[in-house]
Design an enzyme around this catalytic site. Structure first.
Site, PDB file in Angstrom:
ATOM      1  N   HIS A 159      -0.337  -3.685   2.949  1.00  0.00           N
ATOM      2  CA  HIS A 159       0.876  -2.868   3.108  1.00  0.00           C
ATOM      3  C   HIS A 159       2.085  -3.585   2.487  1.00  0.00           C
ATOM      4  O   HIS A 159       2.915  -2.957   1.827  1.00  0.00           O
ATOM      5  CB  HIS A 159       1.180  -2.625   4.596  1.00  0.00           C
ATOM      6  CG  HIS A 159       0.131  -1.849   5.335  1.00  0.00           C
ATOM      7  ND1 HIS A 159      -0.594  -2.399   6.376  1.00  0.00           N
ATOM      8  CD2 HIS A 159      -0.311  -0.578   5.208  1.00  0.00           C
ATOM      9  CE1 HIS A 159      -1.418  -1.491   6.858  1.00  0.00           C
ATOM     10  NE2 HIS A 159      -1.285  -0.381   6.165  1.00  0.00           N
TER      11      HIS A 159
ATOM     12  N   GLY B  13      -2.095   2.802  -1.840  1.00  0.00           N
ATOM     13  CA  GLY B  13      -3.054   1.776  -2.239  1.00  0.00           C
ATOM     14  C   GLY B  13      -4.348   2.377  -2.774  1.00  0.00           C
ATOM     15  O   GLY B  13      -4.806   3.425  -2.305  1.00  0.00           O
TER      16      GLY B  13
HETATM   17  P1  AMP Z   1      -2.763   2.924   6.278  1.00  0.00           P
HETATM   18  O1  AMP Z   1      -1.750   2.285   7.151  1.00  0.00           O
HETATM   19  O2  AMP Z   1      -4.132   2.355   6.410  1.00  0.00           O
HETATM   20  O3  AMP Z   1      -2.707   4.426   6.318  1.00  0.00           O
HETATM   21  O4  AMP Z   1      -2.338   2.551   4.790  1.00  0.00           O
HETATM   22  C1  AMP Z   1      -1.058   2.806   4.286  1.00  0.00           C
HETATM   23  C2  AMP Z   1      -1.061   2.576   2.806  1.00  0.00           C
HETATM   24  O5  AMP Z   1      -1.436   1.224   2.542  1.00  0.00           O
HETATM   25  C3  AMP Z   1      -2.077   3.452   2.064  1.00  0.00           C
HETATM   26  O6  AMP Z   1      -1.507   3.873   0.833  1.00  0.00           O
HETATM   27  C4  AMP Z   1      -3.228   2.517   1.836  1.00  0.00           C
HETATM   28  O7  AMP Z   1      -4.022   2.846   0.726  1.00  0.00           O
HETATM   29  C5  AMP Z   1      -2.504   1.204   1.614  1.00  0.00           C
HETATM   30  N1  AMP Z   1      -3.395   0.088   1.897  1.00  0.00           N
HETATM   31  C6  AMP Z   1      -4.088  -0.156   3.041  1.00  0.00           C
HETATM   32  N2  AMP Z   1      -4.847  -1.252   2.905  1.00  0.00           N
HETATM   33  C7  AMP Z   1      -4.640  -1.710   1.648  1.00  0.00           C
HETATM   34  C8  AMP Z   1      -5.155  -2.813   0.901  1.00  0.00           C
HETATM   35  N3  AMP Z   1      -6.043  -3.663   1.419  1.00  0.00           N
HETATM   36  N4  AMP Z   1      -4.711  -2.985  -0.361  1.00  0.00           N
HETATM   37  C9  AMP Z   1      -3.825  -2.109  -0.907  1.00  0.00           C
HETATM   38  N5  AMP Z   1      -3.299  -1.064  -0.264  1.00  0.00           N
HETATM   39  C10 AMP Z   1      -3.705  -0.856   1.001  1.00  0.00           C
END
Ligand code: AMP
Length: 288
Positions: free
Chosen positions: A43, A155
């Site tokens: 994040h 991401g």
């Molecule tokens: P989430 O909180 O899991 O919904 O993720 C929020 C954003 O962070 C989304 O766009 C995800 O794709 C991105 N994200 C989560 N984990 C990763 C990671 N390991 N590397 C890059 N982006 C990430």
């Protein structure tokens, strides 16, 4: 950049957010980073990119109920607002943090809008998590309309989600640039995820196998057919005690349609969903 009163505070209502945004100088650029909290370095990489490319970044923390097809998964989703805020402020105090309640986002109607995404929503996560992408698109469209950013950051960890959001923005004709960011991994290769917090120390180590297998698949893809690569991945997972492969797909990276035969100049990606103990993890890799 932000006035002192806006620093270090978490904004909870649309009204307060609107007021903060309208107090910013005219013409400044805004980057939006939507998250569900339990923040990690994946994040933070998005936030850093947003801060680098814009005058101000808005990070949202909202565990969106309409994208969960499993109540237990929703109930167990990790939440730690205080440490999220501390982590964000360790990189910058110029981030606007918006952590609304469900009512603030959905009013009294906690349901998804129904979209059509040209088949992008039918495969992989869409096939295994019914209604998931309608929920994701609903909340992201909502947040984009509330914040009205110049750019929004997502991401590649959730690669299918990224393609769905690009499509939603195109369909709805929203004036925002979608920026994709590479997957951030733990030192052992496991893709960072808020759900990793739920893994035992042993399983977290074993889960490094997921990325190792994707890397091996990428190597094989140079010389073998997609079908042979898929069979090999399945065989390798069968030997794992605590990891259960839900799916492995090799698709065209743009359309996400499953590969039939390799075509020159088309970009392919491999995608997996894996249960590690009872925690569902996803990962993917560019194959060429
Ligand atoms: P989430 O909180 O899991 O919904 O993720 C929020 C954003 O962070 C989304 O766009 C995800 O794709 C991105 N994200 C989560 N984990 C990763 C990671 N390991 N590397 C890059 N982006 C990430």
């Amino acid at each position: 950049m932000l006035a002192l009163k806006e620093k270090m505070q978490v904004i909870k209502t649309r009204k307060a957010l609107k007021s903060t945004l309208s107090s910013l100088k005219q013409g400044i650029s805004l980057g939006l980073v939507p998250t569900m909290g339990a923040l990690h370095k994946g994040h933070l990489a998005l936030v850093e990119r947003a801060l680098h490319q814009n005058d101000t970044a808005v990070l949202t923390i909202f565990v969106n109920p309409t994208q969960f097809n499993n109540q237990e998964d929703l109930d167990k989703y990790p939440k730690n607002l205080k440490s999220d805020v501390d982590l964000l402020h360790s990189i910058s105090e110029d981030i606007i943090i918006f952590a609304p309640s469900i009512k603030e986002i959905y009013n009294n109607d906690v349901s998804s809008k129904i979209y059509g995404f040209n088949g992008l929503e039918k495969v992989m996560e869409g096939a295994f998590r019914e209604g998931h992408f309608n929920g994701v698109a609903t909340v992201v469209e909502n947040l984009l309309r509330i914040v009205n950013p110049n750019r929004a950051y997502f991401g590649e960890k959730d690669f299918q989600q990224l393609q769905i959001i690009r499509k939603m923005v195109e369909i709805q004709n929203l004036p925002v640039k979608i920026v994709s960011c590479p997957i951030v991994r733990e030192p052992n290769g496991l893709a960072m995820s808020s759900r990793n917090e739920r893994l035992s120390t042993t399983t977290r180590k074993e889960a490094a196998f997921i990325y190792q297998t994707l890397q091996a698949a990428k190597k094989q893809f140079g010389t073998k057919s997609a079908q042979k690569v898929i069979e090999s991945v399945k065989r390798q997972f069968e030997k794992q005690k605590n990891l259960r492969l839900e799916y492995i797909e090799i698709t065209d990276a743009e359309t996400l349609s499953p590969i039939k035969r390799k075509i020159k100049n088309i970009k392919y990606r491999a995608f997996v969903a894996v249960y590690a103990d009872d925690v569902r993890l996803i990962d993917n890799i560019a194959l060429n």
